[in-house]
Write a protein that holds these residues in place. Structure first.
Motif, PDB file in Angstrom:
ATOM      1  N   ILE A 289     -52.840  39.239  85.494  1.00 59.25           N
ATOM      2  CA  ILE A 289     -52.530  38.304  86.578  1.00 59.25           C
ATOM      3  C   ILE A 289     -53.613  38.347  87.653  1.00 59.25           C
ATOM      4  CG2 ILE A 289     -50.934  37.856  88.479  1.00 59.25           C
ATOM      5  CD1 ILE A 289     -48.675  38.687  86.554  1.00 59.25           C
ATOM      6  N   VAL A 290     -53.974  39.546  88.084  1.00 57.00           N
ATOM      7  CA  VAL A 290     -54.950  39.672  89.173  1.00 57.00           C
ATOM      8  C   VAL A 290     -56.325  39.162  88.749  1.00 57.00           C
ATOM      9  CG1 VAL A 290     -56.183  41.333  90.607  1.00 57.00           C
ATOM     10  CG2 VAL A 290     -53.728  41.527  90.318  1.00 57.00           C
ATOM     11  N   GLU A 291     -56.800  39.588  87.594  1.00 51.99           N
ATOM     12  CA  GLU A 291     -58.126  39.176  87.168  1.00 51.99           C
ATOM     13  C   GLU A 291     -58.185  37.689  86.852  1.00 51.99           C
ATOM     14  OE1 GLU A 291     -59.300  41.787  84.022  1.00 51.99           O
ATOM     15  OE2 GLU A 291     -59.640  43.455  85.396  1.00 51.99           O
ATOM     16  N   GLU A 292     -57.155  37.145  86.271  1.00 54.07           N
ATOM     17  CA  GLU A 292     -57.155  35.706  86.004  1.00 54.07           C
ATOM     18  C   GLU A 292     -57.071  34.910  87.297  1.00 54.07           C
ATOM     19  OE1 GLU A 292     -57.836  34.216  83.088  1.00 54.07           O
ATOM     20  OE2 GLU A 292     -58.158  36.261  82.431  1.00 54.07           O
ATOM     21  N   ALA A 293     -56.396  35.441  88.287  1.00 53.16           N
ATOM     22  CA  ALA A 293     -56.359  34.746  89.583  1.00 53.16           C
ATOM     23  C   ALA A 293     -57.740  34.736  90.224  1.00 53.16           C
ATOM     24  CB  ALA A 293     -55.340  35.409  90.513  1.00 53.16           C
ATOM     25  N   TRP A 294     -58.439  35.860  90.181  1.00 52.00           N
ATOM     26  CA  TRP A 294     -59.774  35.933  90.779  1.00 52.00           C
ATOM     27  C   TRP A 294     -60.795  35.132  89.995  1.00 52.00           C
ATOM     28  CZ3 TRP A 294     -61.067  37.122  95.432  1.00 52.00           C
ATOM     29  CH2 TRP A 294     -60.297  38.028  96.161  1.00 52.00           C
ATOM     30  N   TRP A 295     -60.890  35.399  88.700  1.00 57.10           N
ATOM     31  CA  TRP A 295     -61.992  34.846  87.914  1.00 57.10           C
ATOM     32  C   TRP A 295     -61.742  33.426  87.442  1.00 57.10           C
ATOM     33  CZ3 TRP A 295     -65.637  37.587  89.411  1.00 57.10           C
ATOM     34  CH2 TRP A 295     -65.514  38.959  89.564  1.00 57.10           C
ATOM     35  N   ARG A 296     -60.519  33.073  87.133  1.00 57.27           N
ATOM     36  CA  ARG A 296     -60.269  31.724  86.645  1.00 57.27           C
ATOM     37  C   ARG A 296     -59.815  30.795  87.756  1.00 57.27           C
ATOM     38  NH1 ARG A 296     -62.847  34.473  83.553  1.00 57.27           N
ATOM     39  NH2 ARG A 296     -61.314  35.900  82.802  1.00 57.27           N
ATOM     40  N   LEU A 297     -58.749  31.129  88.444  1.00 50.83           N
ATOM     41  CA  LEU A 297     -58.247  30.222  89.476  1.00 50.83           C
ATOM     42  C   LEU A 297     -59.256  30.022  90.601  1.00 50.83           C
ATOM     43  CD1 LEU A 297     -54.470  31.107  89.941  1.00 50.83           C
ATOM     44  CD2 LEU A 297     -55.441  29.000  89.062  1.00 50.83           C
ATOM     45  N   LEU A 298     -59.744  31.109  91.158  1.00 51.10           N
ATOM     46  CA  LEU A 298     -60.625  30.993  92.316  1.00 51.10           C
ATOM     47  C   LEU A 298     -62.079  30.679  91.935  1.00 51.10           C
ATOM     48  CD1 LEU A 298     -59.199  33.847  94.529  1.00 51.10           C
ATOM     49  CD2 LEU A 298     -58.832  31.403  94.750  1.00 51.10           C
ATOM     50  N   LEU A 299     -62.700  31.547  91.150  1.00 52.85           N
ATOM     51  CA  LEU A 299     -64.128  31.388  90.884  1.00 52.85           C
ATOM     52  C   LEU A 299     -64.420  30.178  90.002  1.00 52.85           C
ATOM     53  CD1 LEU A 299     -66.900  32.559  91.441  1.00 52.85           C
ATOM     54  CD2 LEU A 299     -66.652  33.903  89.368  1.00 52.85           C
ATOM     55  N   LEU A 300     -63.725  30.046  88.885  1.00 52.73           N
ATOM     56  CA  LEU A 300     -63.974  28.916  88.003  1.00 52.73           C
ATOM     57  C   LEU A 300     -63.617  27.605  88.696  1.00 52.73           C
ATOM     58  CD1 LEU A 300     -63.425  28.870  84.246  1.00 52.73           C
ATOM     59  CD2 LEU A 300     -62.691  26.918  85.538  1.00 52.73           C
ATOM     60  N   GLY A 301     -62.493  27.596  89.401  1.00 51.59           N
ATOM     61  CA  GLY A 301     -62.104  26.395  90.133  1.00 51.59           C
ATOM     62  C   GLY A 301     -63.105  26.020  91.214  1.00 51.59           C
ATOM     63  N   LEU A 302     -63.596  27.014  91.954  1.00 53.45           N
ATOM     64  CA  LEU A 302     -64.581  26.757  93.000  1.00 53.45           C
ATOM     65  C   LEU A 302     -65.899  26.260  92.413  1.00 53.45           C
ATOM     66  CD1 LEU A 302     -65.372  26.927  96.008  1.00 53.45           C
ATOM     67  CD2 LEU A 302     -66.130  29.267  95.536  1.00 53.45           C
ATOM     68  N   CYS A 303     -66.356  26.886  91.339  1.00 59.17           N
ATOM     69  CA  CYS A 303     -67.603  26.445  90.700  1.00 59.17           C
ATOM     70  C   CYS A 303     -67.473  25.005  90.202  1.00 59.17           C
ATOM     71  CB  CYS A 303     -67.958  27.365  89.538  1.00 59.17           C
ATOM     72  SG  CYS A 303     -68.570  28.959  90.043  1.00 59.17           S
ATOM     73  N   PHE A 304     -66.370  24.685  89.566  1.00 55.56           N
ATOM     74  CA  PHE A 304     -66.183  23.318  89.082  1.00 55.56           C
ATOM     75  C   PHE A 304     -66.130  22.336  90.248  1.00 55.56           C
ATOM     76  CE2 PHE A 304     -63.565  19.711  87.709  1.00 55.56           C
ATOM     77  CZ  PHE A 304     -64.341  19.275  86.647  1.00 55.56           C
ATOM     78  N   PHE A 305     -65.438  22.721  91.314  1.00 56.69           N
ATOM     79  CA  PHE A 305     -65.339  21.860  92.497  1.00 56.69           C
ATOM     80  C   PHE A 305     -66.712  21.592  93.106  1.00 56.69           C
ATOM     81  CE2 PHE A 305     -64.843  21.495  97.141  1.00 56.69           C
ATOM     82  CZ  PHE A 305     -64.074  20.344  97.194  1.00 56.69           C
ATOM     83  N   LEU A 306     -67.567  22.607  93.142  1.00 51.10           N
ATOM     84  CA  LEU A 306     -68.898  22.443  93.713  1.00 51.10           C
ATOM     85  C   LEU A 306     -69.862  21.706  92.779  1.00 51.10           C
ATOM     86  CD1 LEU A 306     -69.342  25.930  95.401  1.00 51.10           C
ATOM     87  CD2 LEU A 306     -68.835  23.745  96.519  1.00 51.10           C
ATOM     88  N   LEU A 307     -69.714  21.897  91.472  1.00 49.17           N
ATOM     89  CA  LEU A 307     -70.622  21.274  90.516  1.00 49.17           C
ATOM     90  C   LEU A 307     -70.210  19.853  90.130  1.00 49.17           C
ATOM     91  CD1 LEU A 307     -71.298  24.254  88.105  1.00 49.17           C
ATOM     92  CD2 LEU A 307     -72.902  23.220  89.714  1.00 49.17           C
ATOM     93  N   ARG A 308     -68.961  19.521  90.290  1.00 49.27           N
ATOM     94  CA  ARG A 308     -68.440  18.219  89.849  1.00 49.27           C
ATOM     95  C   ARG A 308     -69.177  17.030  90.466  1.00 49.27           C
ATOM     96  NH1 ARG A 308     -67.395  14.249  87.576  1.00 49.27           N
ATOM     97  NH2 ARG A 308     -65.380  13.334  87.189  1.00 49.27           N
ATOM     98  N   PRO A 309     -69.498  17.024  91.758  1.00 49.30           N
ATOM     99  CA  PRO A 309     -70.235  15.869  92.301  1.00 49.30           C
ATOM    100  C   PRO A 309     -71.633  15.695  91.700  1.00 49.30           C
ATOM    101  CG  PRO A 309     -69.217  17.103  94.067  1.00 49.30           C
ATOM    102  CD  PRO A 309     -69.053  17.908  92.828  1.00 49.30           C
ATOM    103  N   ALA A 310     -72.261  16.771  91.298  1.00 51.14           N
ATOM    104  CA  ALA A 310     -73.602  16.684  90.721  1.00 51.14           C
ATOM    105  C   ALA A 310     -73.587  16.123  89.304  1.00 51.14           C
ATOM    106  CB  ALA A 310     -74.262  18.054  90.721  1.00 51.14           C
TER     107      ALA A 310
END
Length: 105
Positions: A10-31
């Motif tokens: 739960i903890v690692e998936e929250a950090w690495w998937r929910l937060l980091l992957l979501g943030l990276c996709f959010f930042l890269l999506r406009p490009a």
């Protein structure tokens, strides 16, 4: 022995998937407006490598953990949902936990 893998999953998936992957996709999506799969693939790869760096400081640990486990967990998260990624992480963590538990009976 069945509770410990839930916590790490739960903890690692929250950090690495929910937060980091979501943030990276959010930042890269406009490009990558015309090709969102490129943003998703880059976010999954970055999240997997960061996951590997967290689990092993040498190149073998980064590649083994990051590419063998982190990237597939990212794909499960992107294709399905967070709960399936936590379940997959739980199963992967349950194998060594159960092995150690059975050896110490």
């Amino acid at each position: 022995p069945f509770v410990t893998p839930w916590f790490s999953g739960i903890v690692e998936e929250a950090w690495w998937r929910l937060l980091l992957l979501g943030l990276c996709f959010f930042l890269l999506r406009p490009a990558f407006r015309s090709r969102p799969w490129v943003a998703a693939a880059a976010a999954i790869l970055f999240s997997g490598v960061a996951f590997g760096v967290n689990h092993g400081r040498d190149l073998e640990g980064i590649l083994t953990t990051g590419l063998l486990f982190g990237v597939p967990f990212g794909v499960v998260f992107a294709r399905r949902d967070w709960e399936h990624a936590v379940g997959a992480h739980y199963i992967v963590n349950m194998i060594p936990t159960l092995t150690v538990y059975l050896e110490n009976l």
